[in-house]
Design an enzyme around this catalytic site. Structure first.
Site, short mmCIF file in Angstrom:
data_model
loop_
_atom_site.label_atom_id
_atom_site.label_comp_id
_atom_site.label_asym_id
_atom_site.label_seq_id
_atom_site.Cartn_x
_atom_site.Cartn_y
_atom_site.Cartn_z
N ARG A 268 -29.69 -24.62 -28.05
CA ARG A 268 -27.75 -24.73 -27.56
C ARG A 268 -27.48 -25.62 -30.20
O ARG A 268 -26.22 -24.91 -29.40
CB ARG A 268 -27.93 -26.08 -27.34
N ARG B 206 -40.23 -23.07 -17.66
CA ARG B 206 -40.42 -23.24 -16.56
C ARG B 206 -40.05 -22.06 -15.48
O ARG B 206 -39.72 -21.14 -15.79
CB ARG B 206 -39.76 -24.50 -16.25
N GLU C 38 -43.64 -21.94 -8.16
CA GLU C 38 -45.17 -21.85 -8.29
C GLU C 38 -46.22 -23.57 -7.37
O GLU C 38 -45.24 -24.52 -7.32
CB GLU C 38 -45.46 -22.96 -10.30
N HIS D 202 -50.62 -21.54 -15.54
CA HIS D 202 -49.62 -22.75 -16.67
C HIS D 202 -50.57 -23.29 -16.67
O HIS D 202 -51.27 -24.86 -16.51
CB HIS D 202 -49.30 -23.43 -15.22
C1 DGY Z 1 -45.56 -30.43 -20.22
O1 DGY Z 1 -46.08 -30.44 -20.85
O2 DGY Z 1 -44.66 -29.71 -19.57
C2 DGY Z 1 -47.00 -28.74 -19.62
O3 DGY Z 1 -46.02 -27.66 -18.85
C3 DGY Z 1 -47.79 -29.66 -18.98
O4 DGY Z 1 -48.67 -28.78 -18.90
#
Ligand code: DGY
Length: 326
Positions: free
Chosen positions: A181, A242, A271, A289
């Site tokens: 951004r 994510r 997830e 993850h």
């Molecule tokens: C975070 O820090 O957001 C990671 O995804 C956690 O492991």
């Protein structure tokens, strides 16, 4: 620092015995170790009802849960991403939210490169081949992968982790392009030899793309079939940010139609569920993850989350606030 009234803290995370003991000095602790099981729904709700604070690792802290906890004053998240927490509602309720930025930059940047190399050089395919008895001779044609040198690496989300990835990618001979951004200062751009691009330009011109932006309303489904169609069919996507940033059903279509050459995922839209079709594709690398999962980093993250909660109750001077309270 000692307090007379011991606030009740629900710890929903792994925590070393040593840290737990230290917390018990000032707090009334209820601990659920998430090493083997993670509480959700009613099970989680029942444990947090009378908590003054929660130290939590990735569980959903939504409006319903927050409304059920009249004493709640602070949520200390073990992690830098806080999309699991309804921060807006916490702010309305005067609840402080904290996170653990910085400490995981190196571990996540290392893992980003590991996933990129794994999918480019087909490391899991080779591992599977050897384990299943397929390595019968030093065949010249075996597992040819993609070279990194001279290719463009597109980083979507050039925060502190993105910049660490760029530092690691430069010695591999990758040209750094990024989309963010806010543009980086000219000084930082020059030191990383990084060029800002619109998202569409980045997708069209980069062979390797790593997603590192936070999940927000704006970045949910940032990558859908339209974006895959803009990508080159020899390109590789790594998502270590994510899951919902990439529309998983469109990713599968993109892989099936060979719109891209492969992908490496550390995170999934729903997830811990993921579409089983992904597991059946050789050009897909899957991780659970685990971006920040190095010994030093994971220990450091809980230690910082503990420090954040202590600061809130004992000094009110919070070093890692996610929200600003009036
Ligand atoms: C975070 O820090 O957001 C990671 O995804 C956690 O492991």
């Amino acid at each position: 620092m000692e307090v007379k009234y011991k606030p009740k803290i629900f710890v929903h995370s792994w925590l070393s015995d040593d840290l737990l003991l230290k917390l018990k000095k000032n707090f009334n602790i209820d601990h659920h170790d998430t090493k083997d099981s993670i509480l959700a729904g009613k099970d989680l709700l029942d444990r947090v009802l009378d908590a003054d604070g929660i130290l939590v690792q990735s569980s959903l802290i939504d409006k319903k849960l927050i409304e059920s906890c009249p004493n709640l004053k602070v949520v200390s998240n073990v992690g830098v991403g806080f999309d699991n927490i309804d921060v807006e509602f916490c702010t309305k309720r005067g609840i402080q939210v904290t996170n653990t930025p910085g400490i995981l930059n190196d571990a996540v940047a290392d893992m980003s490169m590991a996933l990129l190399l794994a999918v480019a050089r087909r490391v899991p395919e080779g591992d599977k081949l050897v384990r299943t008895g397929g390595f019968k001779a030093n065949f010249y044609h075996i597992l040819w992968g993609a070279d990194l040198k001279g290719e463009n690496l597109g980083i979507i989300g050039m925060g502190s982790i993105g910049q660490e990835v760029a530092k690691r990618a430069l010695p591999f001979g990758l040209n750094i392009k990024y989309h963010n951004r806010n543009r980086l200062s000219e000084n930082i751009e020059n030191s990383l030899n990084a060029e800002w691009m619109s998202l569409i330009e980045l997708l069209q011109s980069c062979r390797f793309i790593i997603i590192l932006c936070p999940l927000t309303n704006e970045t949910k489904h940032l990558i859908t079939i339209k974006e895959f169609q803009a990508m080159n069919n020899n390109s590789f996507l790594v998502n270590i940010a994510r899951g919902p940033i990439v529309k998983e059903s469109d990713l599968i279509i993109a892989l099936e139609k060979k719109l891209i050459s492969g992908c490496a995922l550390d995170v999934y839209e729903f997830e811990p569920d993921y579409d089983i079709k992904l597991a059946k594709m050789d050009n897909v690398v899957l991780a659970p993850h685990a971006g920040s999962a190095s010994v030093k980093t994971r220990k450091g993250m809980v230690e910082l989350a503990k420090k954040n909660i202590e600061e809130f109750f004992l000094s009110k001077d919070v070093s890692n606030p996610v929200n600003t309270l009036n």
